[in-house]
Design a protein around this motif. Structure first.
Motif, mmCIF file in Angstrom:
data_model
loop_
_atom_site.group_PDB
_atom_site.id
_atom_site.type_symbol
_atom_site.label_atom_id
_atom_site.label_comp_id
_atom_site.label_asym_id
_atom_site.label_seq_id
_atom_site.Cartn_x
_atom_site.Cartn_y
_atom_site.Cartn_z
ATOM 1 N N ARG A 1 0.740 -1.173 -0.181
ATOM 2 C CA ARG A 1 -0.273 0.426 0.195
ATOM 3 C C ARG A 1 1.150 1.303 -0.348
ATOM 4 N N ASP A 2 0.496 1.851 -1.261
ATOM 5 C CA ASP A 2 1.093 3.941 -1.213
ATOM 6 C C ASP A 2 0.972 4.667 -0.005
ATOM 7 N N LEU A 3 1.166 4.919 1.135
ATOM 8 C CA LEU A 3 1.207 5.048 1.953
ATOM 9 C C LEU A 3 0.791 6.399 1.839
ATOM 10 N N GLU A 4 0.860 7.278 0.459
ATOM 11 C CA GLU A 4 0.581 9.152 0.177
ATOM 12 C C GLU A 4 -0.939 8.647 -0.022
ATOM 13 N N GLY B 1 12.806 -1.767 -5.771
ATOM 14 C CA GLY B 1 13.341 -3.744 -5.544
ATOM 15 C C GLY B 1 14.204 -3.893 -4.812
ATOM 16 N N THR B 2 14.928 -2.941 -4.978
ATOM 17 C CA THR B 2 16.722 -2.970 -3.841
ATOM 18 C C THR B 2 15.598 -3.076 -2.396
ATOM 19 N N ALA B 3 14.403 -1.762 -2.644
ATOM 20 C CA ALA B 3 14.542 -1.443 -0.689
ATOM 21 C C ALA B 3 13.258 -2.678 -0.305
ATOM 22 N N LEU B 4 12.661 -3.051 -1.086
ATOM 23 C CA LEU B 4 11.649 -4.254 -0.073
ATOM 24 C C LEU B 4 12.609 -6.076 -0.485
ATOM 25 N N LEU B 5 13.279 -5.726 -1.139
ATOM 26 C CA LEU B 5 14.021 -7.827 -0.722
ATOM 27 C C LEU B 5 14.460 -7.483 0.384
ATOM 28 N N GLY B 6 13.486 -8.415 1.168
ATOM 29 C CA GLY B 6 14.111 -8.753 2.936
ATOM 30 C C GLY B 6 13.180 -8.454 4.088
ATOM 31 N N TYR B 7 12.355 -8.005 3.506
ATOM 32 C CA TYR B 7 11.603 -6.892 4.408
ATOM 33 C C TYR B 7 9.909 -7.787 4.128
ATOM 34 N N SER B 8 9.629 -7.609 5.476
ATOM 35 C CA SER B 8 8.246 -8.597 5.776
ATOM 36 C C SER B 8 6.616 -8.019 5.867
ATOM 37 N N GLU B 9 5.427 -8.706 5.713
ATOM 38 C CA GLU B 9 4.526 -8.477 5.905
ATOM 39 C C GLU B 9 3.965 -7.436 7.537
ATOM 40 N N GLY B 10 3.483 -5.739 7.110
ATOM 41 C CA GLY B 10 3.260 -5.671 8.440
ATOM 42 C C GLY B 10 4.349 -4.680 8.371
ATOM 43 N N GLU B 11 5.611 -4.431 7.784
ATOM 44 C CA GLU B 11 6.443 -3.579 7.786
ATOM 45 C C GLU B 11 6.728 -2.222 6.640
ATOM 46 N N THR B 12 6.897 -1.028 6.985
ATOM 47 C CA THR B 12 6.845 0.162 6.580
ATOM 48 C C THR B 12 8.471 0.175 5.552
ATOM 49 N N VAL B 13 8.377 -0.069 4.172
ATOM 50 C CA VAL B 13 9.493 0.198 3.338
ATOM 51 C C VAL B 13 9.751 1.916 3.317
ATOM 52 N N GLU B 14 10.630 2.150 3.207
ATOM 53 C CA GLU B 14 10.944 3.687 2.864
ATOM 54 C C GLU B 14 12.182 3.847 2.098
ATOM 55 N N TRP B 15 12.232 4.512 0.415
ATOM 56 C CA TRP B 15 13.315 4.901 -0.076
ATOM 57 C C TRP B 15 13.396 6.026 -0.930
ATOM 58 N N ALA B 16 14.258 6.845 -0.905
ATOM 59 C CA ALA B 16 14.203 7.880 -1.830
ATOM 60 C C ALA B 16 14.054 8.257 -3.046
ATOM 61 N N VAL B 17 13.461 8.954 -3.602
ATOM 62 C CA VAL B 17 12.605 9.209 -5.363
ATOM 63 C C VAL B 17 13.406 10.744 -5.279
ATOM 64 N N PRO B 18 13.191 11.228 -6.704
ATOM 65 C CA PRO B 18 13.973 12.984 -7.009
ATOM 66 C C PRO B 18 13.008 13.356 -6.643
#
Length: 139
Positions: free
Chosen positions: A67-70, A99-116
């Motif tokens: 889910r996109d939190l924005e 893809g790099t950001a999501l690898l290894g993360y688990s259900e329920g976790e929030t992932v952040e990564w930088a975009v332009p």
């Protein structure tokens, strides 16, 4: 670039294949930040046997809903090797920033990564298919 403050879980099988992919890719282009980001993820990751990885962890060839939190929109993707990537079909490359950001993360976790434009934030809602949990250790 992913922003992480914990170790990801990665299977030894995925680790070996991703290290091989990076070695080949680095022969062609040593300046790519996506390759450096993935190498850093692998080097700091927690290695587990395929049969021991939690069924809620995103491994290679896992299909998941995020889910996109924005925007609050749900999207389904499969994390794949670059040769199998097809964004329109929902197959995202492990070498892409997301893809790099999501690898290894688990259900329920929030992932952040930088975009332009700043940061993207996604919550992993559900793992729909994980090869290891399904007994597909060869994928």
């Amino acid at each position: 670039k992913p922003m992480k403050n914990r170790k990801i879980s990665i299977t030894k099988f995925d680790f070996a294949r991703l290290k091989e992919l990076l070695a080949v890719a680095n022969d062609f282009d040593r300046t790519r930040s996506d390759l450096k980001a993935l190498a850093a993820e692998l080097d700091s990751g927690h290695l587990v046997d395929s049969k021991d990885v939690a069924p809620t962890v995103i491994t290679m060839n896992s299909r998941f809903k995020i889910r996109d939190l924005e925007t609050k929109e749900d999207e389904e993707y499969t994390l794949v090797f670059p040769a199998d990537a097809d964004f329109e079909a929902g197959r995202i490359s492990v070498l892409s920033p997301v893809g790099t950001a999501l690898l290894g993360y688990s259900e329920g976790e929030t992932v952040e990564w930088a975009v332009p434009a700043g940061k993207r934030r996604m919550k992993i809602e559900k793992i729909l298919y994980q090869p290891e949990a399904a007994g597909d250790f060869h994928l």
